[in-house]
Design a protein around this motif. Structure first.
Motif, PDB file in Angstrom:
ATOM      1  N   LEU A   1      21.289 -71.554 -19.857  1.00  0.00           N
ATOM      2  CA  LEU A   1      21.285 -70.959 -21.197  1.00  0.00           C
ATOM      3  C   LEU A   1      20.085 -70.024 -21.388  1.00  0.00           C
ATOM      4  CD1 LEU A   1      23.166 -71.148 -23.563  1.00  0.00           C
ATOM      5  CD2 LEU A   1      21.799 -73.007 -24.478  1.00  0.00           C
ATOM      6  N   MET A   2      18.969 -70.340 -20.718  1.00  0.00           N
ATOM      7  CA  MET A   2      17.785 -69.473 -20.798  1.00  0.00           C
ATOM      8  C   MET A   2      18.028 -68.175 -20.042  1.00  0.00           C
ATOM      9  SD  MET A   2      14.968 -72.410 -19.997  1.00  0.00           S
ATOM     10  CE  MET A   2      13.759 -71.347 -19.264  1.00  0.00           C
ATOM     11  N   ILE A   3      18.603 -68.316 -18.834  1.00  0.00           N
ATOM     12  CA  ILE A   3      18.760 -67.162 -17.936  1.00  0.00           C
ATOM     13  C   ILE A   3      19.860 -66.216 -18.423  1.00  0.00           C
ATOM     14  CG2 ILE A   3      19.509 -66.504 -15.603  1.00  0.00           C
ATOM     15  CD1 ILE A   3      18.153 -69.111 -14.627  1.00  0.00           C
ATOM     16  N   GLY A   4      20.977 -66.791 -18.898  1.00  0.00           N
ATOM     17  CA  GLY A   4      22.162 -65.997 -19.247  1.00  0.00           C
ATOM     18  C   GLY A   4      21.896 -64.794 -20.136  1.00  0.00           C
ATOM     19  N   PRO A   5      21.398 -65.003 -21.374  1.00  0.00           N
ATOM     20  CA  PRO A   5      21.218 -63.865 -22.275  1.00  0.00           C
ATOM     21  C   PRO A   5      20.204 -62.848 -21.742  1.00  0.00           C
ATOM     22  CG  PRO A   5      21.157 -65.936 -23.487  1.00  0.00           C
ATOM     23  CD  PRO A   5      21.118 -66.285 -22.043  1.00  0.00           C
ATOM     24  N   VAL A   6      19.159 -63.332 -21.059  1.00  0.00           N
ATOM     25  CA  VAL A   6      18.136 -62.415 -20.532  1.00  0.00           C
ATOM     26  C   VAL A   6      18.746 -61.545 -19.429  1.00  0.00           C
ATOM     27  CG1 VAL A   6      15.884 -62.283 -19.379  1.00  0.00           C
ATOM     28  CG2 VAL A   6      16.285 -64.029 -21.125  1.00  0.00           C
ATOM     29  N   ALA A   7      19.539 -62.176 -18.549  1.00  0.00           N
ATOM     30  CA  ALA A   7      20.187 -61.413 -17.465  1.00  0.00           C
ATOM     31  C   ALA A   7      21.168 -60.405 -18.042  1.00  0.00           C
ATOM     32  CB  ALA A   7      20.902 -62.385 -16.521  1.00  0.00           C
ATOM     33  N   ALA A   8      21.971 -60.842 -19.032  1.00  0.00           N
ATOM     34  CA  ALA A   8      22.970 -59.934 -19.618  1.00  0.00           C
ATOM     35  C   ALA A   8      22.292 -58.754 -20.322  1.00  0.00           C
ATOM     36  CB  ALA A   8      23.842 -60.708 -20.606  1.00  0.00           C
ATOM     37  N   LEU A   9      21.180 -59.041 -21.020  1.00  0.00           N
ATOM     38  CA  LEU A   9      20.456 -57.978 -21.723  1.00  0.00           C
ATOM     39  C   LEU A   9      19.857 -56.992 -20.716  1.00  0.00           C
ATOM     40  CD1 LEU A   9      19.376 -56.807 -24.373  1.00  0.00           C
ATOM     41  CD2 LEU A   9      17.426 -58.367 -24.205  1.00  0.00           C
ATOM     42  N   SER A  10      19.288 -57.521 -19.623  1.00  0.00           N
ATOM     43  CA  SER A  10      18.721 -56.644 -18.584  1.00  0.00           C
ATOM     44  C   SER A  10      19.814 -55.754 -17.999  1.00  0.00           C
ATOM     45  CB  SER A  10      18.093 -57.481 -17.458  1.00  0.00           C
ATOM     46  OG  SER A  10      17.182 -58.397 -17.987  1.00  0.00           O
ATOM     47  N   GLY A  11      20.980 -56.363 -17.747  1.00  0.00           N
ATOM     48  CA  GLY A  11      22.116 -55.599 -17.208  1.00  0.00           C
ATOM     49  C   GLY A  11      22.565 -54.520 -18.168  1.00  0.00           C
ATOM     50  N   ALA A  12      22.620 -54.879 -19.472  1.00  0.00           N
ATOM     51  CA  ALA A  12      23.066 -53.914 -20.477  1.00  0.00           C
ATOM     52  C   ALA A  12      22.097 -52.733 -20.567  1.00  0.00           C
ATOM     53  CB  ALA A  12      23.182 -54.601 -21.839  1.00  0.00           C
ATOM     54  N   ILE A  13      20.801 -53.021 -20.442  1.00  0.00           N
ATOM     55  CA  ILE A  13      19.795 -51.936 -20.478  1.00  0.00           C
ATOM     56  C   ILE A  13      20.001 -51.018 -19.270  1.00  0.00           C
ATOM     57  CG2 ILE A  13      17.315 -51.427 -20.265  1.00  0.00           C
ATOM     58  CD1 ILE A  13      16.837 -54.035 -21.931  1.00  0.00           C
ATOM     59  N   ALA A  14      20.243 -51.630 -18.099  1.00  0.00           N
ATOM     60  CA  ALA A  14      20.468 -50.832 -16.879  1.00  0.00           C
ATOM     61  C   ALA A  14      21.711 -49.954 -17.037  1.00  0.00           C
ATOM     62  CB  ALA A  14      20.599 -51.763 -15.678  1.00  0.00           C
ATOM     63  N   VAL A  15      22.782 -50.539 -17.598  1.00  0.00           N
ATOM     64  CA  VAL A  15      24.024 -49.778 -17.788  1.00  0.00           C
ATOM     65  C   VAL A  15      23.807 -48.624 -18.766  1.00  0.00           C
ATOM     66  CG1 VAL A  15      26.337 -49.936 -18.824  1.00  0.00           C
ATOM     67  CG2 VAL A  15      25.613 -51.637 -17.139  1.00  0.00           C
ATOM     68  N   SER A  16      22.999 -48.885 -19.822  1.00  0.00           N
ATOM     69  CA  SER A  16      22.739 -47.824 -20.799  1.00  0.00           C
ATOM     70  C   SER A  16      21.977 -46.655 -20.169  1.00  0.00           C
ATOM     71  CB  SER A  16      21.961 -48.379 -21.994  1.00  0.00           C
ATOM     72  OG  SER A  16      20.629 -48.678 -21.616  1.00  0.00           O
ATOM     73  N   GLN A  17      21.306 -46.933 -19.041  1.00  0.00           N
ATOM     74  CA  GLN A  17      20.599 -45.855 -18.306  1.00  0.00           C
ATOM     75  C   GLN A  17      21.474 -45.302 -17.164  1.00  0.00           C
ATOM     76  OE1 GLN A  17      17.526 -44.906 -19.501  1.00  0.00           O
ATOM     77  NE2 GLN A  17      17.982 -46.446 -21.057  1.00  0.00           N
ATOM     78  N   ASN A  18      22.776 -45.622 -17.257  1.00  0.00           N
ATOM     79  CA  ASN A  18      23.777 -45.173 -16.268  1.00  0.00           C
ATOM     80  C   ASN A  18      23.613 -45.795 -14.888  1.00  0.00           C
ATOM     81  OD1 ASN A  18      25.287 -43.534 -18.000  1.00  0.00           O
ATOM     82  ND2 ASN A  18      23.777 -41.888 -17.796  1.00  0.00           N
ATOM     83  N   ALA A  19      22.852 -46.886 -14.783  1.00  0.00           N
ATOM     84  CA  ALA A  19      22.727 -47.594 -13.502  1.00  0.00           C
ATOM     85  C   ALA A  19      23.793 -48.698 -13.457  1.00  0.00           C
ATOM     86  CB  ALA A  19      21.324 -48.163 -13.353  1.00  0.00           C
TER      87      ALA A  19
END
Lengths: 254, 107
Positions: A197-215
């Motif tokens: 539960l700790m890792i999930g939202p942090v990983a998803a948020l990191s992924g979303a930031i990367a996607v927003s930068q077209n990565a």
């Protein structure tokens, strides 16, 4: 007026006259978390019904009480509904989907009940952390509600990623992560579930930031792992809560 | 006076746990909560505690003693002790039956 006096005023005057002082003393003994407050609110409702002869004094009626079991089932329901939301939206970014919006709101409400029901022991040692987790999940849910209503009224953005919805999702997700931290620190229910539960939202948020930068190639695996970890965390904690409740129930009558 | 604990609805289980907690002597509300939680590993909320205490007192299974610094201790009445013993015997017989059957099937 002190919060405890405010809570006491919810009980009937006749009940307060008999139990008020000692009940206030019990409430002052330890930090109150969402579990205790929910239990006291249900207790006040029960006291009103009971004094009117409508509570569990009647053999046909059940009383009200907050429990790990309620929290466990709510957490599982919330996680299952989020799977349904993902299935309904299929990762689309455009258009509106009323069924998905409603399912998401019900899912978050269920997770809030789950957090409340499973937070009793965490709140004893980390009351601020648990209340922060509760507040962030609640605020996130309200923001998502506003975004959904705007969408239904036709004033929302064409692409959901440009509206309030991502802010609500991030806030509610981080609320879940904080609850994971509190649960991990106290080492109750399941440490593995708390970690997920700790890792999930942090990983998803990191992924979303990367996607927003077209990565995309970097971001998508993080989002996927984050969502799976988030769901696995709630499911694991929910199952652990029901198991613990059942184990203790063997002491009581069927 | 026949007062079955299951008649207490949702509070039957907390009620039994409270009676067990009081079986080794009087305790006040917070001490009962702490004792039940330590014994079961499961939280007992203050609202549930007092809903069950009120019902147990109404049925004459427990009685309130004089408060000390706003903390009011409760103790089992004779009826409460008899009722608790009956409930525990029934549970024990049920557990023995289950264990015997389990022994038969696994043996």
């Amino acid at each position: 007026m002190r919060p405890i006096n405010l809570i006491l005023r919810l009980y009937p005057a006749r009940w307060r006259a008999r139990y008020g002082d000692e009940f206030a003393a019990v409430l002052e003994e330890r930090p109150l978390g969402p579990f205790d407050v929910a239990d006291v609110l249900l207790g006040a409702l029960d006291a009103h019904l009971h004094l009117r002869g409508l509570g569990a004094a009647s053999q046909h009626a059940k009383g009200f009480a907050m429990s790990l079991r309620i929290g466990g089932y709510a957490a599982i329901l919330g996680a299952a509904l989020i799977v349904l939301v993902i299935a309904l939206t299929g990762g689309r970014s455009g258009g509106s989907d009323n069924a998905a919006s409603i399912a998401l709101l019900v899912a978050l409400a269920a997770l809030l009940v789950g957090l409340t029901g499973m937070s009793a022991f965490q709140a004893r040692s980390d009351p601020w952390l648990v209340w922060s987790a509760f507040a962030m999940t609640a605020v996130g849910s309200v923001v998502i509600f506003i975004a959904s209503v705007s969408d239904l009224a036709g004033v929302g953005p064409g692409d959901w990623r440009d509206g309030l919805l991502p802010i609500g999702l991030v806030t509610a997700g981080l609320g879940s992560a904080l609850f994971g931290v509190a649960t991990y620190r106290v080492s109750v229910l399941s440490r593995r579930g708390a970690l997920a539960l700790m890792i999930g939202p942090v990983a998803a948020l990191s992924g979303a930031i990367a996607v927003s930068q077209n990565a995309w190639e970097l971001g998508m695996p993080f989002i996927l792992v984050g969502i799976v970890s988030f769901l696995a965390g709630w499911l694991t904690l929910g199952v652990a809560a029901i198991r613990l409740d059942r184990a203790a129930s063997t002491l009581g009558p069927a | 006076m026949e007062t079955r604990i299951p008649e207490l609805g949702r509070f039957a289980e907390p009620a039994l746990l409270i009676l067990v907690s009081l079986s080794d002597g009087p305790k006040h509300g917070y001490a009962i909560m702490a004792d039940v939680e330590a014994g079961t590993g499961r939280p007992l909320g203050p609202g549930t505690l007092y809903a069950a205490l009120a019902r147990l007192e109404e049925r004459g299974l427990i009685e309130a003693l004089t408060p000390v610094d706003r903390r009011r201790p409760y103790r089992l009445t004779a009826v409460g002790a008899t009722n608790l013993a009956e409930q525990l015997h029934e549970l024990s017989e049920f557990a023995q039956l289950g264990l015997r059957r389990l022994g038969n099937t696994s043996g």
